[in-house]
Design a protein around this motif. Structure first.
Motif, PDB file in Angstrom:
ATOM      1  N   VAL A 210       2.585  10.040  -0.748  1.00 40.88           N
ATOM      2  CA  VAL A 210       1.617  10.450   0.273  1.00 40.88           C
ATOM      3  C   VAL A 210       2.208  11.445   1.281  1.00 40.88           C
ATOM      4  CG1 VAL A 210      -0.418   9.576   1.500  1.00 40.88           C
ATOM      5  CG2 VAL A 210       0.866   8.018   0.105  1.00 40.88           C
TER       6      VAL A 210
ATOM      7  N   ALA B  62      -5.762   7.015   1.063  1.00 41.64           N
ATOM      8  CA  ALA B  62      -4.436   6.432   1.235  1.00 41.64           C
ATOM      9  C   ALA B  62      -4.282   5.858   2.639  1.00 41.64           C
ATOM     10  CB  ALA B  62      -3.365   7.481   0.990  1.00 41.64           C
TER      11      ALA B  62
ATOM     12  N   ARG C 253      -6.256   0.192   8.084  1.00 45.55           N
ATOM     13  CA  ARG C 253      -4.806   0.022   8.150  1.00 45.55           C
ATOM     14  C   ARG C 253      -4.281   0.397   9.526  1.00 45.55           C
ATOM     15  NH1 ARG C 253      -4.192   2.676   2.433  1.00 45.55           N
ATOM     16  NH2 ARG C 253      -4.450   0.827   1.170  1.00 45.55           N
TER      17      ARG C 253
ATOM     18  N   ASP D 252       1.834  14.627   1.140  1.00 42.39           N
ATOM     19  CA  ASP D 252       0.859  15.703   1.364  1.00 42.39           C
ATOM     20  C   ASP D 252       0.047  15.520   2.637  1.00 42.39           C
ATOM     21  OD1 ASP D 252       0.113  13.584  -0.633  1.00 42.39           O
ATOM     22  OD2 ASP D 252      -1.898  14.284  -0.181  1.00 42.39           O
TER      23      ASP D 252
ATOM     24  N   SER E  37       5.558  12.173  -4.454  1.00 43.99           N
ATOM     25  CA  SER E  37       4.150  12.197  -4.835  1.00 43.99           C
ATOM     26  C   SER E  37       3.393  13.016  -3.791  1.00 43.99           C
ATOM     27  CB  SER E  37       3.634  10.763  -4.907  1.00 43.99           C
ATOM     28  OG  SER E  37       2.246  10.762  -5.099  1.00 43.99           O
TER      29      SER E  37
ATOM     30  N   GLY F 170      -0.019  13.857  -3.980  1.00 45.12           N
ATOM     31  CA  GLY F 170      -1.460  13.754  -4.231  1.00 45.12           C
ATOM     32  C   GLY F 170      -1.707  12.476  -4.997  1.00 45.12           C
TER      33      GLY F 170
ATOM     34  N   GLY G 136      -4.248  -4.869  -3.742  1.00 49.30           N
ATOM     35  CA  GLY G 136      -4.807  -4.032  -4.799  1.00 49.30           C
ATOM     36  C   GLY G 136      -4.046  -2.744  -4.975  1.00 49.30           C
ATOM     37  N   HIS G 137      -4.212  -2.175  -6.135  1.00 50.34           N
ATOM     38  CA  HIS G 137      -3.654  -0.867  -6.411  1.00 50.34           C
ATOM     39  C   HIS G 137      -4.816   0.078  -6.653  1.00 50.34           C
ATOM     40  CE1 HIS G 137       0.242  -2.574  -6.852  1.00 50.34           C
ATOM     41  NE2 HIS G 137      -0.069  -3.266  -7.930  1.00 50.34           N
ATOM     42  N   THR G 138      -4.727   1.258  -6.082  1.00 51.13           N
ATOM     43  CA  THR G 138      -5.745   2.253  -6.352  1.00 51.13           C
ATOM     44  C   THR G 138      -5.187   3.226  -7.369  1.00 51.13           C
ATOM     45  OG1 THR G 138      -6.368   2.017  -4.065  1.00 51.13           O
ATOM     46  CG2 THR G 138      -7.348   3.852  -5.265  1.00 51.13           C
TER      47      THR G 138
ATOM     48  N   ASP H 164       0.811  -1.227   0.000  1.00 43.80           N
ATOM     49  CA  ASP H 164       0.000   0.000   0.000  1.00 43.80           C
ATOM     50  C   ASP H 164       0.839   1.270   0.000  1.00 43.80           C
ATOM     51  OD1 ASP H 164      -2.394  -1.469   0.065  1.00 43.80           O
ATOM     52  OD2 ASP H 164      -2.352  -1.585   2.239  1.00 43.80           O
ATOM     53  N   GLU H 165       2.001   1.213  -0.609  1.00 46.45           N
ATOM     54  CA  GLU H 165       2.878   2.394  -0.624  1.00 46.45           C
ATOM     55  C   GLU H 165       2.470   3.387  -1.721  1.00 46.45           C
ATOM     56  OE1 GLU H 165       4.100  -0.746  -1.050  1.00 46.45           O
ATOM     57  OE2 GLU H 165       5.515  -1.189   0.556  1.00 46.45           O
ATOM     58  N   GLY H 166       1.586   2.950  -2.614  1.00 54.54           N
ATOM     59  CA  GLY H 166       1.199   3.805  -3.733  1.00 54.54           C
ATOM     60  C   GLY H 166       1.862   3.365  -5.032  1.00 54.54           C
ATOM     61  N   LYS H 167       2.189   2.069  -5.117  1.00 58.16           N
ATOM     62  CA  LYS H 167       2.835   1.551  -6.326  1.00 58.16           C
ATOM     63  C   LYS H 167       1.933   1.695  -7.539  1.00 58.16           C
ATOM     64  CE  LYS H 167       3.308  -2.432  -4.361  1.00 58.16           C
ATOM     65  NZ  LYS H 167       2.903  -2.067  -2.998  1.00 58.16           N
ATOM     66  N   GLY H 168       0.611   1.546  -7.318  1.00 56.72           N
ATOM     67  CA  GLY H 168      -0.349   1.605  -8.423  1.00 56.72           C
ATOM     68  C   GLY H 168      -0.251   2.932  -9.157  1.00 56.72           C
TER      69      GLY H 168
HETATM   70  P1  GDP Z   1      -0.254   0.078  -3.734  1.00 59.14           P
HETATM   71  O1  GDP Z   1      -0.805  -1.236  -3.286  1.00 59.14           O
HETATM   72  O2  GDP Z   1       1.186   0.237  -3.371  1.00 59.14           O
HETATM   73  O3  GDP Z   1      -0.522   0.368  -5.158  1.00 59.14           O
HETATM   74  O4  GDP Z   1      -0.985   1.190  -2.893  1.00 59.14           O
HETATM   75  P2  GDP Z   1      -2.564   1.450  -2.753  1.00 59.14           P
HETATM   76  O5  GDP Z   1      -3.093   1.836  -4.057  1.00 59.14           O
HETATM   77  O6  GDP Z   1      -3.231   0.373  -2.019  1.00 59.14           O
HETATM   78  O7  GDP Z   1      -2.562   2.649  -1.710  1.00 59.14           O
HETATM   79  C1  GDP Z   1      -2.151   3.836  -2.006  1.00 59.14           C
HETATM   80  C2  GDP Z   1      -3.279   4.808  -1.770  1.00 59.14           C
HETATM   81  O8  GDP Z   1      -2.685   6.070  -1.702  1.00 59.14           O
HETATM   82  C3  GDP Z   1      -4.285   4.904  -2.881  1.00 59.14           C
HETATM   83  O9  GDP Z   1      -5.541   5.203  -2.332  1.00 59.14           O
HETATM   84  C4  GDP Z   1      -3.760   6.055  -3.732  1.00 59.14           C
HETATM   85  O10 GDP Z   1      -4.760   6.725  -4.462  1.00 59.14           O
HETATM   86  C5  GDP Z   1      -3.184   6.931  -2.691  1.00 59.14           C
HETATM   87  N1  GDP Z   1      -2.033   7.740  -3.063  1.00 59.14           N
HETATM   88  C6  GDP Z   1      -0.957   7.386  -3.824  1.00 59.14           C
HETATM   89  N2  GDP Z   1      -0.071   8.391  -3.846  1.00 59.14           N
HETATM   90  C7  GDP Z   1      -0.591   9.382  -3.083  1.00 59.14           C
HETATM   91  C8  GDP Z   1      -0.124  10.686  -2.698  1.00 59.14           C
HETATM   92  O11 GDP Z   1       0.958  11.119  -3.028  1.00 59.14           O
HETATM   93  N3  GDP Z   1      -0.948  11.414  -1.879  1.00 59.14           N
HETATM   94  C9  GDP Z   1      -2.151  10.962  -1.456  1.00 59.14           C
HETATM   95  N4  GDP Z   1      -2.882  11.741  -0.662  1.00 59.14           N
HETATM   96  N5  GDP Z   1      -2.610   9.733  -1.778  1.00 59.14           N
HETATM   97  C10 GDP Z   1      -1.841   8.980  -2.589  1.00 59.14           C
END
Ligand code: GDP
Length: 424
Positions: free
Chosen positions: A332, A295, A306, A334, A413, A415, A39-41, A12-16
Motif C-alpha cells: 500500500v 485499503a 480503521r 501507492d 506492492s 496497487g 478477512g483478506h481482500t 490488514d497489511e495486505g496478506k491476502g
Molecule cells: P489482510 O487481512 O492482511 O489480507 O489485508 P486486507 O485484505 O484486509 O487489507 C488490505 C487492503 O489493501 C485490501 O483492500 C487490498 O485490496 C488492499 N491492498 C493490498 N495491497 C495494496 C497496495 O499495494 N495498494 C493499495 N492501494 N491497496 C492494496
C-alpha cells in the motif's frame, strides 16, 4: 518447502493479496489459526473477493486449500463461502478440512455477543464471530472436534454434558434463553453432513506432500501485535498469529518452515481497541483513510472504520523479529504519494527515556512516538514495475524503513491487483 505469509502489525497489511499472488507457485495453501473473524481482500481475474475463512489459494485449480487443525471452524460459514465463490464463476476449489479442527458452536457466537453486551463500554470490540469463547472451550477441553461429529453416541453424551454448563451461564450470568440438547444435537448432525465431503487427516496430507517436495504456503491472519503472547494483550486475538504457530496449527515440523514473509503496510492502521502509539486523528487521519480507499477505510470482516497512523518502525521491527521474518513485502505504498512529508516513528519515549524496543502493554500505554520526518515523493507510483523507476524519495522511504526494521524488503506492492508488485 514451507513458506509462511504473516502480518507484522495489527492485521490488514495486505496478506491476502500476497498470498493470492504466491498461491500461483504453491501446491497447498493452509490456514492454521483464527477463524472467520478477519478477512483478506483479493482482487483477481474473477473479481473482488473478501475471504474470511477459506485460504487465499482457492482461486487456483492446481492448489489444495486446507483448513488446518488450529482454525476455529465455522461450518455453515465455510459452506456459504464456498458457494459464494462458485456462484461468481470461480471453479470449485479443492478444499480439505482437518479432522482435528474444532467447531465454532452456535453458542460461541451467542456468548461472544452476550459478553460484549455485559462488558458494555469495557468491551473488547470483538467481531462477535465466537472466536474467544471457541478457544476458551478448546483449552478448557469442552470443544468439539470435527472427528467427533461422526460418533453419534459420543456426540449426544457430550452435547448433554456441555450444555448443562452453558445453560447455567446463560440463565444466571447473562439472563438469556437456555439451549435445548435436541436442537443442538440436530444442528451438529447437519454440520456433519455439510463438512463431510472435505474432512481429512490434513497433517498426514501435508506430511506426504512434503515428501513429494511440494510447496506449502501457510497463510496467517491478523499480525504480531494481535498475538495473545507477544501482542498488545488483552486487546489481542485468541490464537497465535505467529509463523511458528503454523507448525502446530497445520501439523508440520517447525524446521520445515524455510521462508517467513512478513507483510508490512507502508503506514499504520488498526481495527478495534488497543494501544497504537503512532495513531493520528482528525483531518490528517481522515485524509489518509480516504486516500487508502479499500485499503484504508474498513476492515474486511467487520466493516469498522480503521484507525490510522504513521509507519511505526518500533512495532514493525518487533513484529518482524517475533515472526522470524526472512523477508518483507511492503504494501500500500501507492497511497502515500500525496504527502509532502512522511513521519516515521523510530522510537518510543516512556517516562522520559527513548527506546527502540517494543514494551509490554502497561508500558506501551505511556509511550509517546518519536518521529523522524522524511520528504514525500508527490506523485503516483502505480504502474511502476522496476525498483529503479520509483521516485528517489520513495526509494529513500523504503530503504529507511528497511534499515529500521532490520529485515530485507524484497517486494513492494503499489496497487491492490495481483500483478502490481515490484520485486527487488
Ligand atoms: P489482510 O487481512 O492482511 O489480507 O489485508 P486486507 O485484505 O484486509 O487489507 C488490505 C487492503 O489493501 C485490501 O483492500 C487490498 O485490496 C488492499 N491492498 C493490498 N495491497 C495494496 C497496495 O499495494 N495498494 C493499495 N492501494 N491497496 C492494496
Amino acid at each position: 518447502m514451507v513458506r509462511a505469509i504473516v502480518g507484522a502489525n495489527w492485521g490488514d497489511e495486505g496478506k491476502g493479496k500476497i498470498t493470492d499472488m504466491l498461491g500461483e507457485s504453491s501446491d497447498v495453501v493452509v490456514r492454521f489459526q483464527g477463524g472467520s473473524n478477519a478477512g483478506h481482500t483479493i482482487i483477481n481475474k474473477y473479481g473482488k473477493f473478501a475471504l474470511h475463512l477459506l485460504p487465499s489459494g482457492v482461486f487456483y485449480n492446481h492448489t489444495t486449500s486446507i483448513i488446518g487443525n488450529g482454525v476455529a471452524l465455522n461450518i455453515p460459514y465455510l459452506c456459504s463461502e464456498i458457494e459464494s465463490l462458485i456462484n461468481r464463476g470461480v471453479p470449485k476449489p479443492n478444499i480439505l478440512v482437518s479432522d482435528r479442527a474444532q467447531i465454532v458452536m452456535p453458542y460461541h457466537i451467542l456468548f461472544d455477543e452476550y459478553e460484549e453486551e455485559r462488558l458494555g463500554k469495557k468491551s473488547f470490540g470483538s467481531t462477535k464471530s465466537g472466536i474467544a469463547p471457541f478457544y476458551s472451550d478448546k483449552y478448557a477441553k469442552i470443544g468439539f472436534q470435527v472427528s467427533e461429529l461422526f460418533d453419534e453416541a459420543l456426540l449426544k453424551e457430550k452435547v448433554e454434558r456441555v450444555l448443562e454448563q452453558k445453560n447455567i451461564l446463560l440463565e444466571h450470568m447473562y439472563h438469556k434463553p437456555k439451549l435445548s440438547v435436541d436442537d443442538l444435537y440436530q444442528t451438529l448432525l447437519d454440520y456433519r453432513n455439510m463438512v463431510a465431503p472435505y474432512v481429512a487427516d490434513t497433517a498426514l496430507f501435508i506430511h506426504n506432500a512434503l515428501k513429494e517436495e511440494k510447496t506449502i504456503l501457510l497463510e496467517g491472519q491478523l499480525g504480531t501485535l494481535k498475538d495473545p503472547d507477544f501482542g498488545i494483550y488483552p486487546m489481542v486475538t485468541s490464537s497465535s498469529t505467529l509463523a511458528a504457530y503454523g507448525a502446530i496449527g497445520a501439523g508440520i515440523s517447525p524446521y520445515e518452515i524455510k521462508d517467513i514473509i512478513c507483510v508490512v503496510k507502508a503506514y499504520s492502521s488498526a481495527v478495534g481497541a488497543g494501544e497504537f502509539v503512532s495513531e493520528i486523528f482528525g483531518d490528517e487521519a481522515d485524509e489518509l483513510r480516504k486516500r487508502g480507499g479499500d485499503a484504508g477505510e474498513f476492515g474486511a470482516t467487520t466493516g469498522r472504520p480503521r484507525r490510522m497512523g504513521w509507519f511505526d518502525a518500533v512495532a514493525t521491527r518487533y513484529g518482524c523479529c517475533m515472526q522470524g521474518a526472512t523477508e518483507v513485502a511492503l504494501t500500500v505504498l501507492d497511497v502515500l504519494g500525496y504527502l509532502d512529508e512522511l513521519p516515521v516513528c523510530v522510537g518510543y519515549e516512556i517516562d522520559g527515556k527513548v527506546t527502540k524496543d517494543f514494551p509490554v502493554t502497561a508500558k506501551l500505554a505511556k509511550a509517546k512516538p518519536v518521529y523522524e520526518i522524511l520528504p514525500g515523493w508527490k506523485c503516483e507510483i502505480r504502474g511502476i514495475k522496476n525498483y529503479a523507476d520509483l521516485p528517489e524519495n520513495c526509494r529513500r522511504y523504503i530503504e529507511f524503513i528497511e534499515r529500521e526494521i532490520e529485515t530485507p524488503i524484497t517486494m513492494i506492492s503499489n496497487g491492490p491487483a495481483r500483478e502490481e508488485i515490484i520485486r527487488r
